[in-house]
Write an enzyme that holds these catalytic residues in place. Structure first.
Site, mmCIF file in Angstrom:
data_model
loop_
_atom_site.group_PDB
_atom_site.id
_atom_site.type_symbol
_atom_site.label_atom_id
_atom_site.label_comp_id
_atom_site.label_asym_id
_atom_site.label_seq_id
_atom_site.Cartn_x
_atom_site.Cartn_y
_atom_site.Cartn_z
ATOM 1 N N SER A 149 0.856 -1.192 0.000
ATOM 2 C CA SER A 149 0.000 0.000 0.000
ATOM 3 C C SER A 149 0.885 1.232 0.000
ATOM 4 O O SER A 149 2.107 1.124 0.111
ATOM 5 C CB SER A 149 -0.933 -0.002 1.218
ATOM 6 O OG SER A 149 -0.181 -0.045 2.393
ATOM 7 N N GLY A 151 1.853 3.033 -2.327
ATOM 8 C CA GLY A 151 2.804 3.092 -3.430
ATOM 9 C C GLY A 151 4.065 2.262 -3.247
ATOM 10 O O GLY A 151 4.982 2.314 -4.081
ATOM 11 N N GLU A 257 -11.543 4.518 -5.099
ATOM 12 C CA GLU A 257 -10.669 5.324 -5.953
ATOM 13 C C GLU A 257 -10.993 5.133 -7.435
ATOM 14 O O GLU A 257 -11.106 3.998 -7.894
ATOM 15 C CB GLU A 257 -9.204 4.945 -5.708
ATOM 16 C CG GLU A 257 -8.754 5.185 -4.274
ATOM 17 C CD GLU A 257 -7.322 4.708 -4.022
ATOM 18 O OE1 GLU A 257 -6.520 4.620 -4.977
ATOM 19 O OE2 GLU A 257 -7.018 4.414 -2.856
ATOM 20 N N GLU A 269 -9.175 1.076 -7.110
ATOM 21 C CA GLU A 269 -9.125 0.187 -5.940
ATOM 22 C C GLU A 269 -9.945 0.835 -4.833
ATOM 23 O O GLU A 269 -10.514 1.914 -5.033
ATOM 24 C CB GLU A 269 -7.670 -0.037 -5.487
ATOM 25 C CG GLU A 269 -6.941 1.239 -5.127
ATOM 26 C CD GLU A 269 -5.772 1.001 -4.165
ATOM 27 O OE1 GLU A 269 -5.383 -0.144 -3.914
ATOM 28 O OE2 GLU A 269 -5.259 2.003 -3.641
ATOM 29 N N ASP A 276 -6.789 8.022 3.356
ATOM 30 C CA ASP A 276 -5.878 9.131 3.697
ATOM 31 C C ASP A 276 -6.311 10.440 3.022
ATOM 32 O O ASP A 276 -6.329 11.490 3.653
ATOM 33 C CB ASP A 276 -4.394 8.791 3.439
ATOM 34 C CG ASP A 276 -4.098 8.228 2.060
ATOM 35 O OD1 ASP A 276 -5.022 8.200 1.206
ATOM 36 O OD2 ASP A 276 -2.946 7.819 1.825
ATOM 37 N N THR A 277 -6.731 10.370 1.749
ATOM 38 C CA THR A 277 -7.145 11.604 1.077
ATOM 39 C C THR A 277 -8.400 12.211 1.721
ATOM 40 O O THR A 277 -8.659 13.405 1.593
ATOM 41 C CB THR A 277 -7.443 11.368 -0.422
ATOM 42 O OG1 THR A 277 -8.538 10.449 -0.541
ATOM 43 C CG2 THR A 277 -6.239 10.783 -1.149
ATOM 44 N N ARG A 355 4.743 10.470 6.443
ATOM 45 C CA ARG A 355 3.758 11.522 6.675
ATOM 46 C C ARG A 355 3.628 11.746 8.174
ATOM 47 O O ARG A 355 3.273 10.836 8.910
ATOM 48 C CB ARG A 355 2.419 11.099 6.064
ATOM 49 C CG ARG A 355 1.372 12.191 6.049
ATOM 50 C CD ARG A 355 0.210 11.820 5.124
ATOM 51 N NE ARG A 355 -0.446 10.625 5.579
ATOM 52 C CZ ARG A 355 -0.918 9.666 4.785
ATOM 53 N NH1 ARG A 355 -0.807 9.754 3.493
ATOM 54 N NH2 ARG A 355 -1.516 8.611 5.283
HETATM 55 N N1 LIG Z 1 -2.973 1.937 -13.973
HETATM 56 C C1 LIG Z 1 -2.586 3.161 -13.578
HETATM 57 N N2 LIG Z 1 -2.473 4.164 -14.491
HETATM 58 C C2 LIG Z 1 -2.067 5.404 -14.114
HETATM 59 N N3 LIG Z 1 -1.745 5.731 -12.851
HETATM 60 C C3 LIG Z 1 -1.846 4.785 -11.900
HETATM 61 C C4 LIG Z 1 -2.275 3.448 -12.214
HETATM 62 N N4 LIG Z 1 -2.280 2.727 -11.067
HETATM 63 C C5 LIG Z 1 -1.878 3.576 -10.096
HETATM 64 N N5 LIG Z 1 -1.616 4.803 -10.568
HETATM 65 C C6 LIG Z 1 -1.183 5.985 -9.775
HETATM 66 O O1 LIG Z 1 -0.547 5.543 -8.581
HETATM 67 C C7 LIG Z 1 -1.339 5.892 -7.433
HETATM 68 C C8 LIG Z 1 -1.262 4.793 -6.384
HETATM 69 O O2 LIG Z 1 -1.800 3.605 -6.906
HETATM 70 P P1 LIG Z 1 -2.676 2.630 -5.987
HETATM 71 O O3 LIG Z 1 -3.779 3.391 -5.369
HETATM 72 O O4 LIG Z 1 -3.041 1.436 -6.783
HETATM 73 O O5 LIG Z 1 -1.547 2.250 -4.926
HETATM 74 P P2 LIG Z 1 -1.592 1.924 -3.395
HETATM 75 O O6 LIG Z 1 -0.229 1.466 -3.066
HETATM 76 O O7 LIG Z 1 -2.726 1.014 -3.119
HETATM 77 O O8 LIG Z 1 -1.858 3.315 -2.706
HETATM 78 P P3 LIG Z 1 -2.747 3.624 -1.383
HETATM 79 O O9 LIG Z 1 -2.603 2.481 -0.473
HETATM 80 O O10 LIG Z 1 -2.123 4.896 -0.874
HETATM 81 O O11 LIG Z 1 -4.139 3.855 -1.913
HETATM 82 C C9 LIG Z 1 -2.739 6.128 -7.984
HETATM 83 O O12 LIG Z 1 -3.489 6.954 -7.117
HETATM 84 C C10 LIG Z 1 -2.407 6.777 -9.330
HETATM 85 O O13 LIG Z 1 -2.019 8.116 -9.177
HETATM 86 N N1 LIG Z 2 -2.556 4.912 2.497
HETATM 87 C C1 LIG Z 2 -2.789 4.269 3.735
HETATM 88 C C2 LIG Z 2 -2.621 5.240 4.909
HETATM 89 O O1 LIG Z 2 -2.484 6.424 4.736
HETATM 90 N N2 LIG Z 2 -2.636 4.714 6.139
HETATM 91 C C3 LIG Z 2 -2.403 5.485 7.331
HETATM 92 O O2 LIG Z 2 -1.007 5.593 7.565
HETATM 93 C C4 LIG Z 2 -0.646 4.883 8.748
HETATM 94 C C5 LIG Z 2 0.725 4.255 8.628
HETATM 95 O O3 LIG Z 2 1.646 5.301 8.627
HETATM 96 P P1 LIG Z 2 3.238 5.012 8.802
HETATM 97 O O4 LIG Z 2 3.650 4.185 7.609
HETATM 98 O O5 LIG Z 2 3.834 6.386 8.832
HETATM 99 O O6 LIG Z 2 3.410 4.246 10.104
HETATM 100 C C6 LIG Z 2 -1.757 3.879 8.956
HETATM 101 O O7 LIG Z 2 -1.814 3.400 10.277
HETATM 102 C C7 LIG Z 2 -2.962 4.711 8.532
HETATM 103 O O8 LIG Z 2 -3.347 5.595 9.540
HETATM 104 MG MG LIG Z 3 -4.688 3.926 -3.824
#
Ligand SMILES: Nc1ncnc2c1ncn2[C@@H]1O[C@H](COP(=O)(O)OP(=O)(O)OP(=O)(O)O)[C@@H](O)[C@H]1O
Ligand SMILES: NCC(=O)N[C@@H]1O[C@H](COP(=O)([O-])[O-])[C@@H](O)[C@H]1O
Ligand SMILES: [Mg+2]
Length: 386
Positions: A149, A151, A257, A269, A276-277, A355
């Site tokens: 997660s 990224g 999303e 997804e 977070d957003t 963050r």
């Molecule tokens: N297929 C795609 N095409 C273009 N951009 C993408 C694609 N997949 C992901 N991204 C970009 O990367 C970002 C993160 O992707 P995704 O939400 O799948 O990852 P994540 O690791 O689950 O992030 P989080 O846990 O923070 O939601 C997306 O919000 C988008 O900006």
């Molecule tokens: N995109 C998922 C997300 O934003 N999750 C938030 O970040 C924390 C982990 O932060 P850390 O990695 O700084 O411990 C999680 O516990 C949740 O609050």
């Molecule tokens: Mg995402």
């Protein structure tokens, strides 16, 4: 009054705990390290490895919670099915938590079973398979570990030379025991949104006004509400969100999303919990923030209406290096700004890009959203974490 076992105690869990405390609920906050943000405001805490099923079983048996509320993805979620059988309520449901912790489960459900529009995709379990998958999907494409997660392990392949690098990066950034990646066609979207969707036990599904966001390194940098979107795209996104949340079951708030492109709306997804957003709702954009909405849905408390009251934006404040006992410079500057607020999460240590805090701004609904975003970005830049 209910007892909530909160699995994950970051910034999102902290705000959820504060919301729960305000209406007299008991929260036991759990994470892998001591003094995590939500632990600082909870009634009790546990430090365990949440990927360890036996450790999870032990604390569930010890606390006998009314609700098990996952706050992160990295949990041995297979155990949740057993907890449901034993009569525990997992939020929003064992299936929702289990399916969303693995990109394969949720993507196949969305694309194949429910027929939602997604980017074209393939899976690969080796670098050879990845080469083949990239050939089929085409370049550019995005590679992500099935289990990750924020990224982690995610990269974009822009030329064939990137394939090997993308494989290694994904394996390194992968959590858990699965060595497998998803390759997605790169969607040339104009913008992306999170649609906070609230499923309720005895009432219809509700939606918040869409939240726009900008991502870097796969992690969000700014988010704003409301996002600009056509009625047609919004209707499509709501329809998809309703379908996927219904298939996952249970009551709670989901962050769904989507990518908005010239050829329509793509499902990306979802998180079966506050997103977070969605921290932008801490700027007072709505009558209830996303944590209060999650809580109300969990407790089956009626939500009379969700009203967008202001335009708002959030901008993240990140650490730049490793340190323990972090300090924050510039608080008095950000505190002096009009229509601006901030949250410091209280994380005990820093690492690059972690963050640590968020700047929040709001304004009347007729203010151009770009102005509100710009103010949030400028406010965030006033604070440095050392
Ligand atoms: N297929 C795609 N095409 C273009 N951009 C993408 C694609 N997949 C992901 N991204 C970009 O990367 C970002 C993160 O992707 P995704 O939400 O799948 O990852 P994540 O690791 O689950 O992030 P989080 O846990 O923070 O939601 C997306 O919000 C988008 O900006
Ligand atoms: N995109 C998922 C997300 O934003 N999750 C938030 O970040 C924390 C982990 O932060 P850390 O990695 O700084 O411990 C999680 O516990 C949740 O609050
Ligand atoms: Mg995402």
């Amino acid at each position: 009054m209910s007892k909530i076992l909160l699995l994950g105690s970051g910034e999102l869990g902290k705000e959820f705990t504060i919301a729960a405390q305000r209406i007299g609920q008991t929260v036991i906050a759990v994470d892998s390290y001591e003094n995590a943000p939500a632990m600082q405001v909870a009634h009790g805490f546990e430090v365990i490895n949440m990927l360890d099923g036996e450790a999870l079983d032990r604390i569930v048996a010890k606390h006998q919670p009314d609700f098990i509320v996952p706050e992160i993805e990295a949990i041995r979620t297979e155990r949740f099915y057993d907890y449901e059988k034993q009569g525990y309520t997992v939020v929003p449901s064992a299936k929702a938590a289990n399916f969303t912790m693995n990109r394969k489960a949720i993507r196949d459900l969305a694309a194949k079973e429910l027929g939602l529009k997604t980017a074209n995709y393939r899976y690969a379990t080796s670098s050879e398979q990845l080469h083949k998958a990239v050939e089929e999907i085409g370049i550019p494409c995005v590679v992500k570990p099935l289990m990750s997660s924020s990224g982690k392990g995610q990269s974009t392949i822009k030329s064939p030379e990137d394939i090997e690098k993308a494989w290694n990066y994904a394996v390194e950034g992968s959590r858990g025991d699965v060595v497998e990646v998803i390759v997605e066609a790169f969607v040339k979207f104009n913008s992306e949104i999170t649609l906070l969707t609230i499923t309720q036990n005895n009432n219809p599904t509700l939606f918040c006004a869409p939240i726009g966001h900008r991502q870097e390194r796969g992690d969000y940098q700014e988010s704003w509400q409301p996002a600009r979107i056509s009625d047609k795209d919004l209707f499509e996104a709501q329809d998809m969100a309703e379908k996927v949340t219904e298939a996952l079951g249970g009551a709670g708030l989901f962050g769904v999303e989507f990518f908005l492109a010239d050829d329509g709306v793509y499902f990306s997804e979802l998180s079966p919990r506050p997103h977070d957003t969605g921290m932008v709702t801490l700027a007072g954009t709505q009558n209830f923030n996303e944590f209060e909405l999650h809580l109300r849905a969990i407790l089956s408390l009626p939500i009379f209406e969700i009203k967008l009251e202001k335009a708002g934006a959030s901008a993240v404040i990140l650490a730049s290096e490793n340190s323990s006992n972090p300090t924050y410079e510039g608080i008095e500057k950000i505190a002096g700004l009009a229509k601006t607020d901030f949250r410091i999460f209280g994380k005990p240590t820093t690492r690059p890009y972690r963050r640590m805090a968020v700047a929040l701004t709001n304004d009347s609904l007729d203010t151009p959203i770009e102005e509100v975003i710009e103010r949030a970005k400028n406010a965030a830049q006033l604070v440095t974490v050392k």
